[in-house]
Write a protein that holds these residues in place. Structure first.
Motif, PDB file in Angstrom:
ATOM      1  N   LEU A 240       0.851  -1.178   0.000  1.00  0.00           N
ATOM      2  CA  LEU A 240       0.000   0.000   0.000  1.00  0.00           C
ATOM      3  C   LEU A 240       0.891   1.233   0.000  1.00  0.00           C
ATOM      4  CD1 LEU A 240      -2.816   1.314   0.245  1.00  0.00           C
ATOM      5  CD2 LEU A 240      -2.550   1.175   2.726  1.00  0.00           C
ATOM      6  N   ASN A 241       0.904   1.938  -1.146  1.00  0.00           N
ATOM      7  CA  ASN A 241       1.823   3.082  -1.307  1.00  0.00           C
ATOM      8  C   ASN A 241       3.251   2.679  -0.934  1.00  0.00           C
ATOM      9  OD1 ASN A 241      -0.257   4.726  -2.178  1.00  0.00           O
ATOM     10  ND2 ASN A 241      -0.688   5.509  -0.126  1.00  0.00           N
ATOM     11  N   HIS A 242       3.649   1.501  -1.433  1.00  0.00           N
ATOM     12  CA  HIS A 242       5.009   0.962  -1.296  1.00  0.00           C
ATOM     13  C   HIS A 242       5.333   0.451   0.115  1.00  0.00           C
ATOM     14  CE1 HIS A 242       5.565   2.700  -5.220  1.00  0.00           C
ATOM     15  NE2 HIS A 242       5.307   3.912  -4.753  1.00  0.00           N
ATOM     16  N   ALA A 243       4.350   0.366   1.013  1.00  0.00           N
ATOM     17  CA  ALA A 243       4.568  -0.191   2.355  1.00  0.00           C
ATOM     18  C   ALA A 243       3.892  -1.559   2.434  1.00  0.00           C
ATOM     19  CB  ALA A 243       3.992   0.743   3.417  1.00  0.00           C
ATOM     20  N   PRO A 244       4.589  -2.588   2.965  1.00  0.00           N
ATOM     21  CA  PRO A 244       3.994  -3.932   3.029  1.00  0.00           C
ATOM     22  C   PRO A 244       2.865  -3.980   4.063  1.00  0.00           C
ATOM     23  CG  PRO A 244       6.124  -3.886   4.136  1.00  0.00           C
ATOM     24  CD  PRO A 244       5.981  -2.558   3.465  1.00  0.00           C
ATOM     25  N   ILE A 245       1.756  -4.630   3.672  1.00  0.00           N
ATOM     26  CA  ILE A 245       0.562  -4.698   4.520  1.00  0.00           C
ATOM     27  C   ILE A 245      -0.005  -6.121   4.438  1.00  0.00           C
ATOM     28  CG2 ILE A 245      -1.800  -3.864   4.860  1.00  0.00           C
ATOM     29  CD1 ILE A 245       0.240  -1.778   5.548  1.00  0.00           C
ATOM     30  N   LEU A 246      -0.442  -6.657   5.589  1.00  0.00           N
ATOM     31  CA  LEU A 246      -1.192  -7.906   5.610  1.00  0.00           C
ATOM     32  C   LEU A 246      -2.683  -7.581   5.594  1.00  0.00           C
ATOM     33  CD1 LEU A 246       0.733 -10.012   8.293  1.00  0.00           C
ATOM     34  CD2 LEU A 246       0.806 -10.272   5.810  1.00  0.00           C
ATOM     35  N   GLN A 247      -3.467  -8.412   4.902  1.00  0.00           N
ATOM     36  CA  GLN A 247      -4.904  -8.203   4.815  1.00  0.00           C
ATOM     37  C   GLN A 247      -5.625  -9.462   5.304  1.00  0.00           C
ATOM     38  OE1 GLN A 247      -6.214  -5.998   1.087  1.00  0.00           O
ATOM     39  NE2 GLN A 247      -4.231  -6.768   0.435  1.00  0.00           N
ATOM     40  N   ARG A 248      -6.698  -9.245   6.066  1.00  0.00           N
ATOM     41  CA  ARG A 248      -7.490 -10.371   6.543  1.00  0.00           C
ATOM     42  C   ARG A 248      -8.911  -9.898   6.823  1.00  0.00           C
ATOM     43  NH1 ARG A 248      -4.779 -11.889  11.011  1.00  0.00           N
ATOM     44  NH2 ARG A 248      -6.196 -10.824  12.460  1.00  0.00           N
ATOM     45  N   ALA A 249      -9.895 -10.608   6.284  1.00  0.00           N
ATOM     46  CA  ALA A 249     -11.300 -10.290   6.543  1.00  0.00           C
ATOM     47  C   ALA A 249     -12.089 -11.588   6.679  1.00  0.00           C
ATOM     48  CB  ALA A 249     -11.887  -9.430   5.432  1.00  0.00           C
ATOM     49  N   ASN A 250     -12.884 -11.689   7.761  1.00  0.00           N
ATOM     50  CA  ASN A 250     -13.783 -12.826   7.971  1.00  0.00           C
ATOM     51  C   ASN A 250     -15.213 -12.312   7.920  1.00  0.00           C
ATOM     52  OD1 ASN A 250     -11.496 -14.398   8.444  1.00  0.00           O
ATOM     53  ND2 ASN A 250     -11.630 -14.167  10.672  1.00  0.00           N
ATOM     54  N   ARG A 251     -16.029 -12.902   7.053  1.00  0.00           N
ATOM     55  CA  ARG A 251     -17.406 -12.442   6.861  1.00  0.00           C
ATOM     56  C   ARG A 251     -18.317 -13.659   6.845  1.00  0.00           C
ATOM     57  NH1 ARG A 251     -18.201 -10.897   1.989  1.00  0.00           N
ATOM     58  NH2 ARG A 251     -19.496  -9.033   2.211  1.00  0.00           N
ATOM     59  N   ASP A 252     -19.177 -13.780   7.855  1.00  0.00           N
ATOM     60  CA  ASP A 252     -20.132 -14.886   7.932  1.00  0.00           C
ATOM     61  C   ASP A 252     -21.549 -14.339   7.767  1.00  0.00           C
ATOM     62  OD1 ASP A 252     -17.919 -16.412   8.440  1.00  0.00           O
ATOM     63  OD2 ASP A 252     -18.271 -16.549  10.609  1.00  0.00           O
ATOM     64  N   LYS A 253     -22.433 -15.214   7.321  1.00  0.00           N
ATOM     65  CA  LYS A 253     -23.801 -14.770   7.066  1.00  0.00           C
ATOM     66  C   LYS A 253     -24.770 -15.922   7.296  1.00  0.00           C
ATOM     67  CE  LYS A 253     -26.601 -12.498   3.455  1.00  0.00           C
ATOM     68  NZ  LYS A 253     -26.561 -11.864   2.113  1.00  0.00           N
ATOM     69  N   LYS A 254     -25.842 -15.651   8.065  1.00  0.00           N
ATOM     70  CA  LYS A 254     -26.893 -16.632   8.302  1.00  0.00           C
ATOM     71  C   LYS A 254     -28.239 -15.964   8.030  1.00  0.00           C
ATOM     72  CE  LYS A 254     -24.157 -18.734  11.997  1.00  0.00           C
ATOM     73  NZ  LYS A 254     -24.076 -19.000  13.453  1.00  0.00           N
ATOM     74  N   VAL A 255     -29.105 -16.656   7.294  1.00  0.00           N
ATOM     75  CA  VAL A 255     -30.413 -16.102   6.949  1.00  0.00           C
ATOM     76  C   VAL A 255     -31.469 -17.189   7.076  1.00  0.00           C
ATOM     77  CG1 VAL A 255     -31.794 -14.874   5.233  1.00  0.00           C
ATOM     78  CG2 VAL A 255     -29.319 -14.552   5.275  1.00  0.00           C
ATOM     79  N   LEU A 256     -32.569 -16.870   7.749  1.00  0.00           N
ATOM     80  CA  LEU A 256     -33.767 -17.707   7.775  1.00  0.00           C
ATOM     81  C   LEU A 256     -34.940 -16.842   7.335  1.00  0.00           C
ATOM     82  CD1 LEU A 256     -33.418 -19.660  11.156  1.00  0.00           C
ATOM     83  CD2 LEU A 256     -33.193 -20.611   8.857  1.00  0.00           C
ATOM     84  N   SER A 257     -35.762 -17.349   6.428  1.00  0.00           N
ATOM     85  CA  SER A 257     -36.899 -16.550   5.968  1.00  0.00           C
ATOM     86  C   SER A 257     -38.070 -17.454   5.631  1.00  0.00           C
ATOM     87  CB  SER A 257     -36.518 -15.714   4.737  1.00  0.00           C
ATOM     88  OG  SER A 257     -36.246 -16.546   3.629  1.00  0.00           O
ATOM     89  N   ASP A 258     -39.263 -16.850   5.675  1.00  0.00           N
ATOM     90  CA  ASP A 258     -40.474 -17.574   5.299  1.00  0.00           C
ATOM     91  C   ASP A 258     -41.440 -16.593   4.657  1.00  0.00           C
ATOM     92  OD1 ASP A 258     -42.033 -20.296   5.803  1.00  0.00           O
ATOM     93  OD2 ASP A 258     -43.443 -18.650   6.160  1.00  0.00           O
ATOM     94  N   ASN A 259     -41.952 -16.965   3.501  1.00  0.00           N
ATOM     95  CA  ASN A 259     -42.943 -16.164   2.775  1.00  0.00           C
ATOM     96  C   ASN A 259     -44.224 -16.981   2.642  1.00  0.00           C
ATOM     97  OD1 ASN A 259     -40.919 -14.362   2.454  1.00  0.00           O
ATOM     98  ND2 ASN A 259     -40.801 -14.498   0.236  1.00  0.00           N
TER      99      ASN A 259
END
Length: 850
Positions: free
Chosen positions: A413-432
């Motif tokens: 990032l702009n010539h500086a070393p960077i580690l990246q990490r993202a955790n994204r979980d998703k739960k959905v229950l629905s009834d129509n």
């Protein structure tokens, strides 16, 4: 002023088109006075040349247009089992009944040549044999060549420029919106016809009450494809030919059954060749039927990608599972089960340079060199029971979804070393749930309810090495009841409903920790009317809504009215027009009320303002459709105007290594006008088809730059052409070209003025001697930016096809092109990207049909 101009244009066009042709209508009955559906009605000249054609509707009525440039002498009515009748045009009285007499006849040995396209009422039937070329594998390949229809690279199907709302197989809705499972896996030679059900209302009890401007597709199978299990086993192995050798695979197991009482499609697919198979489980129609689940505020670790097929740059390892079952428990009763799974690992490497226009008077540029790894594991299930009768409708859709996303990366990032990490979980229950019952005197009672539970835990590694954690939850439901009755030839419906939504968020980062809750409740009353005649269908309504919102110590009640009008007018048998107007008020998103800083990626954060504001949107659209089934000519033209007001404006700066956007006291409005259209034509010789399309839009918006509100204008233009031609048995050609341009202009900020253009071409040559098939596929990406080099790709494949098996040798990226450059505009950014591409690869595949 803009609205007056648009309305004037619409009504002037209606008047002009209505004056271009003579329309002749009436009704056809048998000698007992019973109406006849599907009677062929043809206008013919004095030398017996046909100039117009149609079929009678369910009630025996017909409407046929005599083009202004043609003259006709007589009308001819014909139907199997009835004697043909010819009536001189000057003796025909508008609206009269035409009586056909029963006719006993002896069948003779004849050769029958099927019509390419025929119309019966609102149903168009395309003969697959008339459009299928020798190289076509799936029914999607053939649909893409049918005039009026188009198939996107993701599998989405459109008719006359609008997405279809249903995809039936033998009249049954096996897949809901996940129809790419069928369109890309049912073989073209197993399908007899493709039917388009124009302006399709899926709920039979609402056919004369609630109208649609979307069409549905119905796949009519050949007899030998019904009532039998079909299996496909395919396996492919190969290796990359550049750099470090990598073992490649491409395999699938597929089972299908289509019978009167049961339908099923089950499959397992896997590959690491870059080919996108995950889109086959995308639901293209769920958004309108269900409450919408939220997504995590934290973004996945991503990199901008170019405007070419993702198979060129996608280093994937994908597994897709799907099983879909439909049981006909009675004639109009369906029980459906769907289970889908996706496991995917993707690697992307590239270089980007983003210039943020709103971060100072000269903007701020950020460069990133990234190597990313993204892992996704998601599963969904749906259980549906439906009764769909003319006087009774019952449906319940129960759905569940669980997904886990882990993305990792290393960046400069702009010539500086960077580690990246993202955790994204998703739960959905629905009834129509929906229930509609027709009572005495043709009155109708309805009950609807919807429920959704959404949970979103996520975490993000920031540029300073700390971790942000966010937990989001949402519970939402609504319920309504309606009563419908007929008055003065119109249907009047009264709907009363209530809705509730509660959202929670827990935030923890190095700036702050907080717990926030947002509550929204509303009640509404919506009277509406529906009117239907042979030439006009009209829906209009006015919703009165009382909205109550609460966030923290602030609460706010609001009352507003939301009118809408939808009209469909059939000018002639070939021309029709739709018009839609709506005025809607939308509360701002829950996240926009949170004043604490929320990081969305490893160096960007956003801060809202605790004000319970709303945005309003006025939209007007007008669509014209033309189809001439005799000439195989289809066309559509769409005009739209929208204005969204009271949008929050954000003040952005780069500070302490972070790109910070804070909600200001300023608001803005966006205005967008667009025009789009397409023409499709089939030509008999060589099964040729040609499609032209174009779209243009003009968007006016504002950005807050150094505390000054700056007006911007963005103009986008896209044009395209697609040609398929099969002049000889042993040769076929397919070509596509597209041109895209985007121009952005900032008032008093010429530094941000920019124009980007690129062209994209595909040329596929097929050599088809006997059972062999050789395909030479070429792709060219041309940028109008002279500082960026063009990219050219060639793929080669050779196949030997038998009835039950096929062997294929594939050589991808023959020239070994390893990178691609592109620049493009966003509303608040200027982006340059350089993407690493997949190397030359060799793959051998065997496929067996059991």
């Amino acid at each position: 002023m803009h609205l007056r101009k648009i309305f004037a244009l619409i009504f002037l066009t209606v008047f002009c088109l209505n004056a271009t042709a003579q329309t002749i209508g009436g009704r056809v009955v048998n000698n007992k006075g019973i109406t006849l559906e599907g009677v062929s009605v043809t206008l013919r000249t004095s030398d017996d040349r046909p100039v117009a054609f149609c079929n009678t509707n369910e009630d025996g009525t017909f409407s046929i247009e005599l083009p202004q440039s043609e003259t006709a002498e007589h009308l001819v009515f014909s139907m199997i089992g009835y004697a043909k009748r010819c009536i001189a045009l000057n003796n025909f009285k508008p609206g009269q009944d035409v009586v056909l007499e029963n006719d006993a006849f002896m069948l003779k040995e004849v050769k029958v040549k099927a019509e390419k396209i025929r119309r019966s009422g609102d149903t168009l039937t395309y003969s697959v044999a008339a459009f299928m070329q020798k190289q076509d594998r799936s029914i999607a390949d053939v649909i893409a060549k049918m005039p009026g229809l188009s198939v996107s690279p993701s599998g989405q199907i459109k008719y006359q420029g609008k997405v279809i709302n249903k995809f039936y197989i033998e009249g049954a809705d096996l897949l809901g919106g996940k129809y790419a499972l069928a369109s890309e896996n049912i073989k073209a030679n197993q399908v007899k016809n493709v039917q388009v059900l124009e302006d399709h209302q899926p709920v039979k009890a609402l056919k004369k009450v609630k109208f649609s401007d979307q069409a549905a597709l119905n796949i009519v199978l050949k007899d030998d494809a019904k009532n039998v299990w079909q299996s496909v086993v395919e396996a492919g192995l190969g290796a990359s030919l550049q750099g470090k050798a990598q073992l490649l695979r491409d395999a699938q197991l597929l089972e299908m059954l289509f019978s009167k009482s049961k339908q099923s499609i089950s499959m397992y697919k896997t590959n690491n060749t870059g080919k996108d198979i995950g889109h086959e489980t995308i639901d293209y129609t769920a958004a309108k039927a269900s409450l919408k689940a939220d997504n995590p505020l934290i973004e996945s670790v991503t990199i901008s990608t170019p405007s070419i097929s993702d198979q060129r740059y996608n280093f994937n390892d994908t597994h897709v599972f799907a099983t879909n079952w439909l049981f006909k428990t009675a004639k109009d009763n369906d029980l459906r089960l769907q289970v889908n799974g996706l496991i995917d690992k993707t690697n992307v490497t590239g270089h980007t340079r983003k210039t943020y226009l709103d971060a100072g008077t000269t903007g701020v540029s950020v460069t990133e060199d990234e190597a990313l790894n993204d892992k996704t594991n998601e599963w969904s299930a749906e259980l549906t029971y439906k009764v769909n009768k003319d006087n009774h409708y019952f449906a319940n859709f129960a759905k569940g979804y669980i997904g886990f996303n882990r993305s990792r990366g290393e960046a400069m990032l702009n010539h500086a070393p960077i580690l990246q990490r993202a955790n994204r979980d998703k739960k959905v229950l629905s009834d129509n749930f929906e229930w509609i019952k027709t009572l005495s005197n043709n009155n109708t009672l309805s009950i609807k309810s919807r429920f959704l539970y959404n949970e979103l835990p996520s975490s993000l590694l920031l540029v300073n090495g700390s971790t942000e954690r966010i937990s989001q939850q949402k519970i939402e439901w609504d319920a309504s009841t309606g009563f419908r009755h007929k008055l003065l030839g119109m249907y009047i419906t009264y709907n009363i409903g209530a809705a509730y939504k509660r959202q929670k968020m827990r935030l923890d980062n190095f700036y702050t920790s907080l717990n926030a809750t947002y509550t929204q409740a509303q009640v509404y009353v919506m009277p509406s009317l529906s009117y239907i005649s042979p030439s006009l269908r009209l829906n209009a309504g006015l919703s009165g809504e009382l909205l109550y919102r609460k966030y923290g110590d602030e609460s706010k009640p609001t009352f507003h009215l939301e009118p809408f009008v939808f009209a469909n007018y059939r000018l002639t048998s070939r021309w029709s027009a739709d018009m839609l107007f709506s005025h809607a008020l939308s509360p701002n998103a829950f996240s926009s009320y949170i004043e604490a800083p929320v990081f969305t990626n490893y160096y960007s954060l956003i801060q809202g303002k605790a004000q319970l504001n709303t945005t309003t949107t006025n939209m007007l659209s007008n669509t014209w459709k033309y189809n001439d089934v005799i000439r195989g000519l289809f066309g559509n033209l769409g005009l739209s105007y929208s204005r969204t007001s009271n949008l929050p404006l954000y003040e952005s700066v780069f500070e302490d290594g972070f790109y910070k956007s804070r909600a200001s006291q300023h608001t803005s409005h966006n205005t967008s006008t667009s025009i789009s259209g397409g023409i499709g034509k089939s030509i008999g010789w060589g099964k040729a088809s040609i499609e032209l399309n174009a779209s243009a839009s003009n968007t006016k918006y504002q950005l807050l730059i150094a505390k000054e509100v700056v007006d911007f204008t963005r103009r986008d233009l896209s044009t395209g052409i697609a040609i398929a031609y099969h002049p000889w048995e042993v040769f076929s050609i397919e070509h596509k070209s597209s041109y895209n341009t985007s121009a952005r202009k900032g008032n008093n900020h010429t530094l941000f003025n920019n124009r980007q253009s690129f062209l994209h071409h595909w040329l596929r040559l097929y050599f088809l001697p006997g059972k062999w098939q050789m395909e030479l596929s070429n792709e060219l990406f041309q940028s109008q930016d002279k500082s960026i080099s063009n990219s050219f790709f060639t793929d080669l494949s050779v196949s030997y096809r038998q009835k039950r098996w096929e062997a294929t040798l594939i050589y991808n990226n023959v020239w070994g092109t390893t990178s691609l450059e592109q620049t493009y505009n966003a509303n608040a950014q200027q982006i340059y990207l350089q993407t690493r591409l997949r190397p030359s690869e060799l793959l051998f595949k065997l496929s067996f049909s059991l």
